[in-house]
Design an enzyme around this catalytic site. Structure first.
Site, PDB file in Angstrom:
ATOM      1  N   SER A   7       0.829  -1.197   0.000  1.00  0.00           N
ATOM      2  CA  SER A   7       0.000   0.000   0.000  1.00  0.00           C
ATOM      3  C   SER A   7       0.865   1.249   0.000  1.00  0.00           C
ATOM      4  O   SER A   7       1.640   1.481   0.927  1.00  0.00           O
ATOM      5  CB  SER A   7      -0.908   0.013   1.232  1.00  0.00           C
ATOM      6  OG  SER A   7      -1.570   1.256   1.333  1.00  0.00           O
ATOM      7  N   HIS A  30      -1.095  -1.169  -4.332  1.00  0.00           N
ATOM      8  CA  HIS A  30      -2.389  -0.796  -3.767  1.00  0.00           C
ATOM      9  C   HIS A  30      -2.435   0.707  -3.521  1.00  0.00           C
ATOM     10  O   HIS A  30      -1.606   1.250  -2.791  1.00  0.00           O
ATOM     11  CB  HIS A  30      -2.594  -1.565  -2.450  1.00  0.00           C
ATOM     12  CG  HIS A  30      -3.969  -1.447  -1.868  1.00  0.00           C
ATOM     13  ND1 HIS A  30      -5.021  -2.221  -2.286  1.00  0.00           N
ATOM     14  CD2 HIS A  30      -4.458  -0.641  -0.889  1.00  0.00           C
ATOM     15  CE1 HIS A  30      -6.105  -1.920  -1.592  1.00  0.00           C
ATOM     16  NE2 HIS A  30      -5.785  -0.956  -0.743  1.00  0.00           N
ATOM     17  N   ASP A  32      -4.729   3.717  -2.048  1.00  0.00           N
ATOM     18  CA  ASP A  32      -5.885   4.058  -1.224  1.00  0.00           C
ATOM     19  C   ASP A  32      -6.376   5.456  -1.578  1.00  0.00           C
ATOM     20  O   ASP A  32      -5.660   6.440  -1.391  1.00  0.00           O
ATOM     21  CB  ASP A  32      -5.517   4.010   0.261  1.00  0.00           C
ATOM     22  CG  ASP A  32      -5.321   2.593   0.757  1.00  0.00           C
ATOM     23  OD1 ASP A  32      -6.268   1.794   0.630  1.00  0.00           O
ATOM     24  OD2 ASP A  32      -4.232   2.284   1.263  1.00  0.00           O
ATOM     25  N   MET A  34      -9.017   8.287  -0.685  1.00  0.00           N
ATOM     26  CA  MET A  34      -9.918   8.723   0.387  1.00  0.00           C
ATOM     27  C   MET A  34     -10.365  10.157   0.128  1.00  0.00           C
ATOM     28  O   MET A  34      -9.575  10.995  -0.310  1.00  0.00           O
ATOM     29  CB  MET A  34      -9.216   8.640   1.741  1.00  0.00           C
ATOM     30  CG  MET A  34      -8.581   7.297   2.048  1.00  0.00           C
ATOM     31  SD  MET A  34      -7.846   7.278   3.692  1.00  0.00           S
ATOM     32  CE  MET A  34      -6.823   5.792   3.589  1.00  0.00           C
ATOM     33  N   HIS A  63      -8.265   1.201  -4.235  1.00  0.00           N
ATOM     34  CA  HIS A  63      -9.281   0.985  -3.208  1.00  0.00           C
ATOM     35  C   HIS A  63      -9.943   2.335  -2.928  1.00  0.00           C
ATOM     36  O   HIS A  63      -9.334   3.219  -2.333  1.00  0.00           O
ATOM     37  CB  HIS A  63      -8.616   0.415  -1.951  1.00  0.00           C
ATOM     38  CG  HIS A  63      -9.545   0.249  -0.797  1.00  0.00           C
ATOM     39  ND1 HIS A  63      -9.091   0.028   0.491  1.00  0.00           N
ATOM     40  CD2 HIS A  63     -10.906   0.256  -0.711  1.00  0.00           C
ATOM     41  CE1 HIS A  63     -10.126  -0.081   1.309  1.00  0.00           C
ATOM     42  NE2 HIS A  63     -11.231   0.054   0.599  1.00  0.00           N
ATOM     43  N   MET A  65     -12.202   4.611  -1.038  1.00  0.00           N
ATOM     44  CA  MET A  65     -12.927   4.876   0.214  1.00  0.00           C
ATOM     45  C   MET A  65     -13.562   6.251   0.060  1.00  0.00           C
ATOM     46  O   MET A  65     -13.142   7.238   0.667  1.00  0.00           O
ATOM     47  CB  MET A  65     -11.965   4.805   1.401  1.00  0.00           C
ATOM     48  CG  MET A  65     -11.529   3.382   1.708  1.00  0.00           C
ATOM     49  SD  MET A  65     -10.123   3.283   2.832  1.00  0.00           S
ATOM     50  CE  MET A  65      -8.763   3.357   1.644  1.00  0.00           C
ATOM     51  N   MET A 134     -12.249  -5.691   4.980  1.00  0.00           N
ATOM     52  CA  MET A 134     -11.406  -4.787   5.763  1.00  0.00           C
ATOM     53  C   MET A 134     -11.134  -5.389   7.141  1.00  0.00           C
ATOM     54  O   MET A 134     -12.064  -5.800   7.831  1.00  0.00           O
ATOM     55  CB  MET A 134     -12.091  -3.427   5.915  1.00  0.00           C
ATOM     56  CG  MET A 134     -12.191  -2.621   4.634  1.00  0.00           C
ATOM     57  SD  MET A 134     -10.575  -2.190   3.933  1.00  0.00           S
ATOM     58  CE  MET A 134      -9.858  -1.194   5.253  1.00  0.00           C
ATOM     59  N   ASP A 172      -7.240  -6.257   4.036  1.00  0.00           N
ATOM     60  CA  ASP A 172      -6.534  -4.983   4.099  1.00  0.00           C
ATOM     61  C   ASP A 172      -6.663  -4.407   5.496  1.00  0.00           C
ATOM     62  O   ASP A 172      -7.771  -4.187   5.970  1.00  0.00           O
ATOM     63  CB  ASP A 172      -7.137  -4.024   3.069  1.00  0.00           C
ATOM     64  CG  ASP A 172      -6.444  -2.662   3.045  1.00  0.00           C
ATOM     65  OD1 ASP A 172      -5.460  -2.463   3.769  1.00  0.00           O
ATOM     66  OD2 ASP A 172      -6.909  -1.794   2.279  1.00  0.00           O
TER      67      ASP A 172
END
Length: 227
Positions: A7, A30, A32, A34, A63, A65, A134, A172
């Site tokens: 990540s 990965h 993330d 957000m 991913h 979010m 998660m 994750d």
């Protein structure tokens, strides 16, 4: 075969291209995303994902979010992500969204927060390429692994087997040398690791070590027979 996805949330954001190259033996990178709405943190967006994709040959696992993934998720596939994960808690039409992501050429993945059960979504599983459980509350890196998620991972693996699906099961949050074997035994086969990789002196060696741990457990796990 176990897959390790470092990540970049745990990487040096001022040196993302170099940090991506440091883990080129990984299966995926990965990312993330957000939005400071769905989760209380703000990270990267489409332009960074697009630039990162040009800086590495490792495929990107995004991913999301974020709120309103129905609107935004397809843009990440267009930006070059090889896999796009949306949260079912935020999606208005998850089946339609999964099909749209696939139509854009990416793998479609759905994520569940720790308190979200898998059972109501059993019928959706054939529409997905990966499911993300998660193992921490989404929003921040460096959190401690939640052991209470292990039964949920097992139940999800059982549902995948029940329907005979070729569906990857990702975990994750808090994945490290101390926790990855428990995840693999429970049924996970794709592992997101942040600080366990980027906090190591040799990130590439950390990736290899984590993969070896997971594969050793998977080889003996009842769920993996014929997997």
């Amino acid at each position: 075969m176990a897959q390790i996805n470092p990540s970049i949330l745990s990487a040096d954001f001022a040196r993302l291209a170099d940090e991506a190259k440091a883990v080129e033996g990984a299966d995926w990178l990965h990312a993330d995303v957000m939005d400071n709405h769905f989760v209380p943190n703000l990270t990267l967006g489409v332009p960074i994902v697009e630039a990162l994709g040009k800086a590495t040959d490792t495929p990107l696992d995004c991913h999301l979010m974020i709120e309103d993934p129905d609107r935004w998720a397809p843009q990440y596939a267009e930006a070059g992500a090889g896999s796009v994960t949306f949260h079912v808690e935020a999606a208005a039409a998850p089946v339609r969204l999964a099909r749209e992501i696939r139509a854009k050429g990416a793998r479609a993945s759905m994520a569940l927060k720790p308190a979200t059960p898998i059972e109501p979504y059993e019928d959706l599983l054939p529409e997905l390429d990966m499911l993300l459980i998660m193992t921490v509350e989404p929003g921040f890196g460096g959190q401690a692994f939640l052991d209470i998620m292990l039964p949920k991972i097992r139940r999800t693996r059982e549902l995948i087997g029940k329907h005979g699906l070729d569906l990857w099961l990702q975990v994750d949050g808090g994945v490290s040398a101390a926790t990855i074997e428990r995840c693999a035994e429970a049924g996970a086969d794709v592992f997101v690791a942040g600080s366990a990789v980027y906090g190591a002196k040799d990130p590439a060696a950390a990736v290899r070590g984590l993969r070896a741990q997971a594969e050793a457990v998977t080889a003996a796990a009842p769920w993996a027979c014929g997997h």
